[in-house]
Design a protein around this motif. Structure first.
Motif, short mmCIF file in Angstrom:
data_model
loop_
_atom_site.label_atom_id
_atom_site.label_comp_id
_atom_site.label_asym_id
_atom_site.label_seq_id
_atom_site.Cartn_x
_atom_site.Cartn_y
_atom_site.Cartn_z
N ASP A 149 0.82 -1.21 0.25
CA ASP A 149 -0.07 0.09 0.14
C ASP A 149 0.89 1.40 -0.07
O ASP A 149 1.13 1.58 0.83
CB ASP A 149 -0.89 0.03 1.13
CG ASP A 149 -1.92 0.92 1.17
OD1 ASP A 149 -1.63 2.14 0.64
OD2 ASP A 149 -3.09 0.61 1.53
N HIS A 174 -7.94 6.00 5.47
CA HIS A 174 -7.50 5.27 4.35
C HIS A 174 -7.43 3.56 4.79
O HIS A 174 -8.18 2.72 4.03
CB HIS A 174 -6.27 5.58 4.12
CG HIS A 174 -5.28 4.62 2.78
ND1 HIS A 174 -6.07 4.30 1.63
CD2 HIS A 174 -4.40 3.77 2.97
CE1 HIS A 174 -5.27 3.46 1.04
NE2 HIS A 174 -4.24 3.06 1.77
N THR A 184 -10.27 1.09 2.89
CA THR A 184 -9.69 0.01 2.11
C THR A 184 -10.08 -1.34 2.43
O THR A 184 -10.00 -2.17 1.74
CB THR A 184 -8.35 0.57 1.95
OG1 THR A 184 -8.15 1.65 1.47
CG2 THR A 184 -7.53 -0.33 1.02
N LEU A 244 0.21 4.28 -0.35
CA LEU A 244 -0.37 5.52 0.15
C LEU A 244 -0.47 5.47 1.68
O LEU A 244 0.28 6.45 2.20
CB LEU A 244 -2.09 5.75 -0.08
CG LEU A 244 -2.80 6.76 0.59
CD1 LEU A 244 -2.00 8.30 0.26
CD2 LEU A 244 -4.17 7.17 0.23
#
Length: 324
Positions: free
Chosen positions: A169, A204, A208, A171
């Motif tokens: 990931d 996030h 997610t 981000l």
């Protein structure tokens, strides 16, 4: 700060003392009480962690560190494995985080850490109640995830945790890097930026990897309904009747009550009272009506109750508010 420099800076900035496992256990015994959690002893960290007036504490659990026994925070925790492996016990079960993986644990989840090797370190982001009150509560209600709401509400049992396999990931890694840059090279408004980055990281991860996050269509539908509820309250705050509002909007009263609490963090009565006090403040500023007349005008028949509610709303008495 150059992100490429971070790994070496982290290696040199471990917050774990250079001690043996026996010395760590002795330190825990001397400082923290022990409770029996299930069939095992667990240390309980007191609510004394230094936040320096901020909503977070960021630290590094570094390389070659001794094991730490199971303990319970009074705060929510994000542990991000920055390099190597990070072996833990979470509520008595073994958990291994690989580089990029993340643990999110609520306030009362017991956890311990195994000894780390020469290439193993993690970042801990500890979040106090102010973080959720001031930053994350509205986001949690929008997401609708049960875990997000449990993290954000004080009525929860606070016993849940999640391991997110976020090793690829980009981000999540970027947000952790920026948090560390702020930690190691602080500047003006660093605390505010870390709060915002931590909120973005948690949001996030939840949206997610949590399967029960609401769709945008569901969020929009709830926001429209809350808008209608607020409009009705603004027009009918003197009466403040939940049953009549439900009939006017075409919904079940119990459903509306639950929706208001979930979406605003307030009860219907609190929503009505807030509108009444807002109107009272306007009348105190813009008219010569007496306090008793204003109380009656906004729908509060008991003057003592009005004084109490207004002080809770404005932090001062109605007369002091008018004089200010």
């Amino acid at each position: 700060m150059n992100i490429a420099e971070l790994e070496q800076i982290i290696r040199d900035s471990s917050d774990v003392p250079n001690a043996t496992e026996e010395e760590v256990v002795a330190h825990f015994r001397a400082k923290y009480p022990v409770v029996n959690f299930g069939d095992r002893p667990v240390y309980v960290f007191t609510a004394e962690r230094e936040f320096g007036g901020s909503c977070h504490a960021v630290s590094v659990h570094g390389i070659n560190a001794p094991a730490t026994p199971e303990h319970i925070y009074q705060y929510a925790l994000i542990t991000y494995c920055y390099a190597g492996e990070f072996k833990m016990t979470v509520d008595g079960a073994p958990v291994t985080l690989s580089a990029g993986d993340c643990l999110v644990a609520d306030r009362h989840v017991p956890h311990g850490v195994a000894a780390t090797g020469p290439n193993d370190f993690a970042v801990n982001i500890v979040l106090n109640d102010r973080f959720f009150d001031d930053h994350f509560l509205k986001t949690a209600t929008r997401l609708g995830s049960k875990f997000a709401l449990a993290l954000s509400t004080r009525t929860s049992a606070h016993m849940e945790s999640r391991v997110y396999q976020s090793r690829n990931d980009e981000l999540a890694r970027c947000l952790v890097d920026r948090i560390l840059c702020e930690k190691f090279d602080p500047a003006v408004a660093t605390d505010d930026i870390i709060d915002s980055l931590a909120e973005a990281l948690l949001t996030h991860l939840l949206r997610t990897y949590e399967g029960d996050v609401r769709s945008q269509a569901e969020i929009d539908q709830c926001e429209r309904l809350i808008g209608r509820i607020r409009e009705h309250v603004a027009l009918n705050y003197r009466e403040g009747n939940l049953g009549k509002m439900a009939a006017a909007l075409g919904y079940d009263a119990t459903y509306l009550s639950a929706t208001v609490r979930q979406e605003t963090g307030q009860t219907f009565k609190q929503l009505v009272n807030e509108e009444r006090m807002k109107r009272a403040a306007m009348l105190l500023q813009g008219t010569h009506m007496t306090v008793a007349e204003i109380a009656a005008e906004v729908g509060v028949s008991n003057l003592t109750q009005f004084y109490k509610r207004f002080r809770e709303y404005a932090g001062c008495t109605p007369n002091d508010y008018r004089n200010q």
